[in-house]
Design an enzyme around this catalytic site. Structure first.
Site, PDB file in Angstrom:
ATOM      1  N   CYS A 245       4.644 108.138 110.065  1.00 22.87           N
ATOM      2  CA  CYS A 245       4.996 107.143 109.049  1.00 22.87           C
ATOM      3  C   CYS A 245       4.101 105.904 109.123  1.00 22.87           C
ATOM      4  CB  CYS A 245       6.428 106.686 109.233  1.00 22.87           C
ATOM      5  SG  CYS A 245       7.600 108.002 109.368  1.00 22.87           S
TER       6      CYS A 245
ATOM      7  N   ARG B  97      -2.519 109.194 108.481  1.00 22.44           N
ATOM      8  CA  ARG B  97      -1.528 109.427 109.529  1.00 22.44           C
ATOM      9  C   ARG B  97      -0.620 110.619 109.223  1.00 22.44           C
ATOM     10  NH1 ARG B  97      -0.531 104.340 112.491  1.00 22.44           N
ATOM     11  NH2 ARG B  97       1.610 104.966 112.848  1.00 22.44           N
TER      12      ARG B  97
ATOM     13  N   TRP C  63       7.054 110.347 107.090  1.00 21.39           N
ATOM     14  CA  TRP C  63       6.880 111.723 107.585  1.00 21.39           C
ATOM     15  C   TRP C  63       8.268 112.149 108.033  1.00 21.39           C
ATOM     16  CZ3 TRP C  63       7.111 114.741 112.080  1.00 21.39           C
ATOM     17  CH2 TRP C  63       6.293 115.875 112.103  1.00 21.39           C
TER      18      TRP C  63
ATOM     19  N   ASN D 181       9.694 102.978 111.018  1.00 24.79           N
ATOM     20  CA  ASN D 181       9.052 104.102 111.718  1.00 24.79           C
ATOM     21  C   ASN D 181       9.828 104.320 112.997  1.00 24.79           C
ATOM     22  OD1 ASN D 181       7.120 103.964 109.788  1.00 24.79           O
ATOM     23  ND2 ASN D 181       5.448 103.337 111.139  1.00 24.79           N
ATOM     24  N   GLY D 182       9.953 105.588 113.411  1.00 30.46           N
ATOM     25  CA  GLY D 182      10.632 105.874 114.674  1.00 30.46           C
ATOM     26  C   GLY D 182      11.948 106.585 114.431  1.00 30.46           C
TER      27      GLY D 182
ATOM     28  N   GLU E  64     -10.261 124.399 122.508  1.00 25.86           N
ATOM     29  CA  GLU E  64     -10.429 123.353 121.498  1.00 25.86           C
ATOM     30  C   GLU E  64     -10.987 123.946 120.199  1.00 25.86           C
ATOM     31  OE1 GLU E  64      -9.367 120.562 120.936  1.00 25.86           O
ATOM     32  OE2 GLU E  64     -10.761 119.559 119.603  1.00 25.86           O
TER      33      GLU E  64
ATOM     34  N   LYS F  58      -9.062 123.667 116.618  1.00 31.28           N
ATOM     35  CA  LYS F  58      -9.688 123.069 115.422  1.00 31.28           C
ATOM     36  C   LYS F  58      -9.561 124.004 114.238  1.00 31.28           C
ATOM     37  CE  LYS F  58      -9.850 119.838 116.147  1.00 31.28           C
ATOM     38  NZ  LYS F  58      -9.574 119.113 117.329  1.00 31.28           N
TER      39      LYS F  58
ATOM     40  N   GLU G 159      -5.739 124.385 112.970  1.00 34.22           N
ATOM     41  CA  GLU G 159      -5.064 123.233 112.355  1.00 34.22           C
ATOM     42  C   GLU G 159      -5.599 122.883 110.972  1.00 34.22           C
ATOM     43  OE1 GLU G 159      -5.268 119.675 114.731  1.00 34.22           O
ATOM     44  OE2 GLU G 159      -7.333 120.064 115.265  1.00 34.22           O
TER      45      GLU G 159
ATOM     46  N   HIS H 233      -6.723 141.317 130.216  1.00 39.00           N
ATOM     47  CA  HIS H 233      -5.299 141.370 130.566  1.00 39.00           C
ATOM     48  C   HIS H 233      -4.396 141.290 129.342  1.00 39.00           C
ATOM     49  CE1 HIS H 233      -6.501 141.129 134.729  1.00 39.00           C
ATOM     50  NE2 HIS H 233      -7.310 140.151 134.384  1.00 39.00           N
TER      51      HIS H 233
ATOM     52  N   LYS I  55      -1.380 112.238 112.261  1.00 39.43           N
ATOM     53  CA  LYS I  55      -2.459 111.772 113.126  1.00 39.43           C
ATOM     54  C   LYS I  55      -1.935 111.263 114.458  1.00 39.43           C
ATOM     55  CE  LYS I  55      -6.656 110.915 114.239  1.00 39.43           C
ATOM     56  NZ  LYS I  55      -7.408 112.094 114.736  1.00 39.43           N
TER      57      LYS I  55
HETATM   58  C1  F6R Z   1      -5.875 117.961 117.268  1.00 38.52           C
HETATM   59  C2  F6R Z   1      -5.157 116.715 117.343  1.00 38.52           C
HETATM   60  C3  F6R Z   1      -3.891 116.668 118.128  1.00 38.52           C
HETATM   61  C4  F6R Z   1      -3.918 115.440 119.048  1.00 38.52           C
HETATM   62  C5  F6R Z   1      -2.580 115.291 119.794  1.00 38.52           C
HETATM   63  C6  F6R Z   1      -2.618 114.144 120.774  1.00 38.52           C
HETATM   64  O1  F6R Z   1      -7.024 117.838 116.501  1.00 38.52           O
HETATM   65  O2  F6R Z   1      -5.564 115.748 116.800  1.00 38.52           O
HETATM   66  O3  F6R Z   1      -3.708 117.840 118.862  1.00 38.52           O
HETATM   67  O4  F6R Z   1      -4.967 115.594 119.951  1.00 38.52           O
HETATM   68  O5  F6R Z   1      -1.563 115.086 118.857  1.00 38.52           O
HETATM   69  O6  F6R Z   1      -2.857 112.943 120.131  1.00 38.52           O
HETATM   70  P1  F6R Z   1      -3.378 111.660 120.904  1.00 38.52           P
HETATM   71  O7  F6R Z   1      -4.715 111.998 121.456  1.00 38.52           O
HETATM   72  O8  F6R Z   1      -3.427 110.603 119.856  1.00 38.52           O
HETATM   73  O9  F6R Z   1      -2.397 111.384 121.995  1.00 38.52           O
END
Ligand code: F6R
Length: 612
Positions: free
Chosen positions: A2, A27, A73, A99-100, A485, A489, A492, A508, A607
């Site tokens: 949010c 976000r 959100w 927010n929260g 990673e 990527k 997502e 395995h 985000k």
């Molecule tokens: C993947 C991504 C998420 C964040 C995760 C942690 O591309 O962005 O997996 O890495 O939500 O977020 P932070 O680093 O902000 O604690």
């Protein structure tokens, strides 16, 4: 997640609030709303994007120089117009954005219902605004005092802004566990959940601390109290962020811009910390704690998502170079599984946003057990750097694309510097090897530039695989976290199922999946466990698997064996993750673009994940 924007000043609030909401779109959210103060509070909200709210509001009365706006959100209650913020109090005297999560909302809600309050939404937020109104009427106190009393009764996390028809020249803002920034302009104030909506108006900001309440009033200085009623002196900081960092700068998406920014971001993360010609690594942010780090019996790295993957690279680095045992933990598991933490442990928390709820909770546990807590964080002034004993900012600049790219490579850069410094202090590295590694690290940005020049080639490979439904990513040693990673990527932003595995683990289980329909991405760089990875490639070939390989430039052996090849410059295996991840980011990006996905704001993702 949010987003919050508030404004009070001489200008019309609506355009400022809407621009602010657009800045916060990165976000992630599913509804939006705005409230403006004129004679009455005018409140508009809509499910969907900010542009849908703007279309809905078009032609309506948006006059007013005080206002609050929100992107939601969904947590309590589905995304809908009714659940969108702002929320009115019973008499429509107050409007709130939040927010929260208020954890004890159902108890308060039942009590308020008994007292005659009505609820039109399923949100915990409406409970809060009714509670504030109830206190205000019963106690006959000013708005800020009613807010303060209400906040002593709620359990949970909040960043809130409240406006009242009865105090039309005032906004009250408060935070606990969810960030809030007040921008101080020329006879005007801005309030936001991060600095992005504020930066084009003022660089002077105050980050609220937990349980602080800001009283923002026209023609008055900013004043802050805490929920125990103590007066606080606002600590004004200068924003380092620039407006151009928040714009796409000619790129189609923020994600692509941020991928291409990596040479610069890594240089910025090393600036003032690495002096390769003089053989110096100096991390000012943790200088008072570096002996603790060097003497740690164990390092516990905790993080989520991409930052957790950076943590895994950190495990290889600290164990390999500094010979300190490391455990890497998902913060979401760590916080709930009664972990064994000793006072001579160093807990290292990694986070781009600095607001991830699980990572914050992990800090809490580590603190209670007396460990030293260090942070690696990108967002200056966010919650994690405030909760840790010391830390290092990555200085990658604002990351707007939801999929983390430059933050990852900047985190790995800082981890490399930390591990090298710890190794130096512990005498586990020779001067020759230390100097060799820092000299190579120093020129990593140029090597990344060389990879980025292969953009068009990677785009063509992406076109071949955009319709695949499953991908497997395999790597060993330092390249195992890179495989994870790469897979994250892809899934997502393209919504294609992808898994990362240590290459040898394939036998395995995942080997059963291999057929000509499933592309396998191998990270097969020449240093480290090269021969072993070659054997794994052969195993896949023997089963008709289709292989895309990330290999060292000039490697003829891998070139002969695989279907598609992306070459990266040679580098010591310690530094390879910084290079090998770049083509994987580009591959995911182009596949997602070709599938017409919303690359910068993928579905369901936020985000900064400020809830559990
Ligand atoms: C993947 C991504 C998420 C964040 C995760 C942690 O591309 O962005 O997996 O890495 O939500 O977020 P932070 O680093 O902000 O604690």
């Amino acid at each position: 997640m949010c987003g919050i924007v508030g404004y009070i000043g001489p200008k019309e609030a609506y355009p400022i609030l809407m621009k602010g909401l657009h800045r916060l779109e990165y976000r992630g959210y599913d509804s939006a709303g705005v409230a403006l103060m004129d004679q009455e509070i005018k409140l508009y909200k809509q499910k969907g994007k900010v542009s849908e709210l703007e279309a809905f509001v078009k032609g309506k009365d948006v006059k007013g120089t005080v206002g609050i706006a929100h992107t939601r959100w969904a947590t309590h209650g589905e995304p809908s117009q009714i659940n969108a913020h702002p929320h009115f109090s019973e008499t429509k005297t107050l409007a709130i954005i939040h927010n929260g999560i208020i954890e004890n909302y159902s108890v308060i809600r039942e009590e308020l219902k008994r007292r005659g309050y009505h609820f039109s939404s399923d949100t915990d937020t409406e409970v809060l605004v009714h509670l504030i109104e109830d206190i205000k009427f019963n106690e006959k106190v000013p708005l800020e005092e009613a807010v303060r009393i209400a906040l002593t009764q709620v359990v949970g996390a909040y960043a809130i802004v409240i406006m009242s028809k009865l105090s039309p020249n005032k906004l009250i803002a408060a935070r606990k566990g969810s960030p809030l920034v007040v921008g101080i302009g020329n006879e005007e104030f801005f309030i936001a959940s991060d600095a992005t909506p504020i930066v084009e108006y003022t660089k002077d900001v105050v980050y609220l601390d937990d349980e602080e309440i800001a009283i923002v009033e026209r023609d008055k200085e900013l004043s802050i109290i805490d929920i125990r009623k103590e007066t606080k002196t606002p600590y004004v900081q200068k924003l380092e962020m620039s407006l151009s960092e928040l714009e796409k700068g000619g790129y189609d998406h923020f994600m692509l811009k941020e991928i291409f920014e990596q040479p610069r971001a890594i240089k910025d993360s090393m600036r003032g910390r690495l002096n390769a010609p003089l053989g110096i690594v100096k991390l000012g942010g943790i200088i008072d704690y570096e002996q603790k780090l060097a003497k740690a019996k164990r390092i516990l790295i905790t993080a989520c998502g991409t930052s957790w993957h950076a943590g895994l690279v950190g495990e290889y680095l600290f164990e390999d170079l500094a010979r300190i045992p490391v455990e890497v933990e998902y913060a979401s598991e760590f916080r709930y599984r009664n972990p064994v933490i000793y006072e001579d442990d160093v807990v290292l928390v990694i986070s781009q946003s600095g607001e991830t709820a699980d990572s914050l909770a992990a800090i809490d546990i580590a603190k209670r057990n007396g460990a030293t807590i260090l942070g690696i964080c990108n967002v200056v002034g966010s919650s994690i750097p405030r909760q840790t004993h010391a830390g290092v900012y990555t200085h990658a600049g604002p990351e707007i694309g939801v999929a983390s790219t430059k933050a990852f490579t900047a985190q790995v850069t800082i981890l490399t510097l930390m591990a090298l410094r710890a190794a130096q202090l512990r005498n586990t590295i020779s001067t020759t090897r230390f100097n060799q590694l820092i000299n190579e690290l120093d020129i990593i940005p140029e090597k990344i530039e060389a990879i980025l020049r292969q953009n068009d080639k990677i785009k063509k490979i992406a076109a071949k695989f955009k319709d695949s439904r499953n991908f497997l990513y395999l790597g060993r040693g330092y390249n195992f976290p890179v495989a994870l990673e790469g897979a994250l990527k892809l899934k997502e932003i393209s919504y294609i199922h992808a898994e990362g595995y240590p290459a040898a683990e394939m036998k395995h289980g995942p080997i059963a999946l291999i057929d000509k329909e499933m592309p396998i991405v191998f990270i097969a760089t020449r240093r480290g466990m090269y021969e072993k990875v070659i054997t794994n490639i052969q195993e896949v070939k023997a089963r008709n698997g289709v292989i895309i390989a990330i290999a060292t430039k000039g490697d003829k052996e891998v070139a002969k064996m695989v279907d598609y090849l992306i070459e990266i410059p040679d580098a010591d295996e310690v530094l390879v993750p910084l290079l090998a991840v770049i083509p994987l980011q580009l591959l995911s990006y182009y596949i997602a673009v070709m599938l017409k996905r919303n690359v910068d704001q993928p579905r369901n993702l936020a985000k900064s994940v400020t809830v559990e």
